[in-house]
Design an enzyme around this catalytic site. Structure first.
Site, PDB file in Angstrom:
ATOM      1  N   GLY A 277       1.805 -31.533  37.948  1.00  0.00           N
ATOM      2  CA  GLY A 277       0.885 -32.146  36.984  1.00  0.00           C
ATOM      3  C   GLY A 277       1.263 -31.872  35.545  1.00  0.00           C
ATOM      4  O   GLY A 277       1.263 -32.784  34.706  1.00  0.00           O
ATOM      5  N   LYS A 278       1.584 -30.631  35.235  1.00  0.00           N
ATOM      6  CA  LYS A 278       1.952 -30.281  33.858  1.00  0.00           C
ATOM      7  C   LYS A 278       3.356 -30.807  33.521  1.00  0.00           C
ATOM      8  O   LYS A 278       3.605 -31.229  32.391  1.00  0.00           O
ATOM      9  CB  LYS A 278       1.870 -28.770  33.659  1.00  0.00           C
ATOM     10  CG  LYS A 278       0.454 -28.210  33.805  1.00  0.00           C
ATOM     11  CD  LYS A 278       0.440 -26.713  33.547  1.00  0.00           C
ATOM     12  CE  LYS A 278      -0.963 -26.132  33.702  1.00  0.00           C
ATOM     13  NZ  LYS A 278      -1.418 -26.154  35.120  1.00  0.00           N
ATOM     14  N   CYS A 390      -4.764 -20.173  35.442  1.00  0.00           N
ATOM     15  CA  CYS A 390      -6.105 -20.688  35.745  1.00  0.00           C
ATOM     16  C   CYS A 390      -7.032 -19.525  36.070  1.00  0.00           C
ATOM     17  O   CYS A 390      -7.963 -19.641  36.860  1.00  0.00           O
ATOM     18  CB  CYS A 390      -6.075 -21.717  36.879  1.00  0.00           C
ATOM     19  SG  CYS A 390      -5.329 -21.123  38.399  1.00  0.00           S
TER      20      CYS A 390
END
Length: 441
Positions: A277-278, A390
């Site tokens: 995703g990043k 996270c």
């Protein structure tokens, strides 16, 4: 076969529960609604494990074995927390699992325990926090959980299924009210956070609604949309998702990638890249990205993500632990999305809370220190590094960055993004990211 697959996942253990679920589902031929129920069953079980342990101990009159506990937890999860499963099916199919894996005698014991639980469940709250199941219109006939006044951390472990070591740290740093809010939030399935890719999110939203009328976002904030959790299956089948114009991504994760300030033509490294995703955010900016991950299976997920998003040509995937495969290279920017305790995303990764403890924190600390040292050595003079997790634990975030800066004179902290999860105002995903600037030379 759903309960059989669930038992196999619990028996296997391990640190990759999502992969274990998919593998068990494939072995049993579970797809569609059956696969969705398997995921829901296990995610709910991990999310409510503290309460399930208390109930299992009460009906088994002691501490049952690991295999018996797994069966009881599967059955009790359905009886207490999954309204869609009829009681008779929850009991009979769980007992069948015990019969098949553990033998008829153990199956009879599991049957007796589950039926005893049914006799002691009351279909209304009592007002006594030692008896009530948080967030449910259910209670136990007698006190089940530890007293919240005398033992608040142990009550949180029982009733909120939040391990005492995590809850203790939150209470000390954030106060009892915020600690309880975070623990209660982690009992829920989080909203689905979706990022719209393109210049006109409003037009894309209209196109999505024309394709699937039931997909109505709860919240729209520019290119980030929040949907009800149950929208996931429908959204992932849409043409817009298949074409890569929508992707699932949390706000804190998105902002961590943006904090690197990717520019067209730059060479960037995503050091712990999977599932991608990043990496995608960096490549979308026009940078040339090297995506490194130590796990071959995760790297394949990254390749699939990039292919769906049309970004394969902009990214060089490398299987590496940050060592020899990258030796001698220097990058304009390095993103380290480090393995962490996941305490900012416990609603979405409910099993992670049960790995938290002194030993796991020591192991993570050593790994994080090594990754930060390796990543910083791959930044060109004057380049940028983003440290991202996270987690909402200072030892993995602020203290980690501060220790690095003390040991590396000339590096400068430029910017920080940090957030605790909030399903109402966002971001859904809690986390931390810090941008550091390397000395010019």
């Amino acid at each position: 076969m759903i309960r059989h697959a669930a038992f196999e996942v619990l028996r296997q253990g391990g640190s990759l529960p999502s992969r274990a679920i998919e593998e068990a589902a494939a072995r049993h031929g579970l797809e569609g609604r059956d696969l969705a129920l398997l995921r829901l069953l296990l995610r709910t079980l991990w999310r409510r494990l503290g309460s399930l342990r208390a109930v299992a101990a009460a009906v088994a009159r002691g501490k049952p074995s690991a295999d018996i506990s797994a069966c009881l937890h599967i059955g009790l999860t359905q009886l207490l927390f999954l309204d869609r499963v009829p009681e008779h099916a929850a009991v009979s199919e769980t007992v069948q699992v015990a019969n098949d894996f553990l033998g008829l005698a153990k199956g009879r014991f599991v049957n007796a325990c589950l039926r005893e639980a049914l006799r002691r469940i009351e279909r209304r709250p009592s007002g006594d926090p030692r008896r009530d199941f948080v967030g449910r219109e259910l209670s136990w006939k007698e006190p089940l959980f530890r007293d919240p006044v005398q033992h608040p951390l142990l009550w949180a472990e029982d009733a909120l299924s939040m391990p005492a070591p995590i809850q203790r740290g939150w209470v000390q740093r954030l106060g009892p009210a915020e600690a309880e809010r975070l623990a209660r939030l982690a009992l829920e399935e989080p909203p689905l956070s979706v990022r719209a890719r393109g210049q006109d999110p409003e037009a894309l939203l209209l196109e999505l609604e024309l394709e699937a009328e039931e997909l109505r976002p709860l919240t729209v904030r520019g290119g980030l949309w929040l949907f009800a959790p149950e929208a996931r299956a429908v959204l992932l089948r849409t043409r817009l998702f298949a074409e890569g114009r929508l992707t699932v991504q949390g706000e804190s994760a998105w902002r961590a990638a943006l904090l690197l300030e990717p520019q067209p033509g730059e060479t960037l490294l995503d050091l712990c890249a999977a599932p991608g995703g990043k990496t995608a955010v960096l490549a979308e900016a026009g940078a040339r990205v090297t995506a490194s991950d130590v796990d071959a299976g995760k790297l394949e997920l990254l390749r699939q993500t990039l292919e769906r998003l049309g970004l394969s040509g902009a990214v060089e995937p490398i299987q590496s632990d940050g060592g020899a495969a990258l030796a001698g290279r220097r990058f304009d920017g390095v993103l380290i999305d480090a393995p962490c305790s996941n305490t900012g995303v416990l609603a979405g990764r409910p099993e992670a809370r049960w790995r938290f403890g002194p030993q796991s924190q020591r192991e993570l600390s050593g790994l994080q220190e090594r990754l930060l040292e390796q990543g910083s050595g791959l930044v060109r003079p004057g380049g940028r590094l983003v440290w991202s997790t996270c987690s909402i634990e200072p030892g993995e975030n602020q203290a980690r960055v501060a220790a690095f800066l003390r040991a590396h004179p000339g590096w400068v902290l430029e910017a920080v993004h940090e957030a605790r999860p909030d399903f109402e105002t966002g971001p859904v995903d809690g986390g931390y990211a810090a941008r550091l600037r390397a000395p010019a030379g």
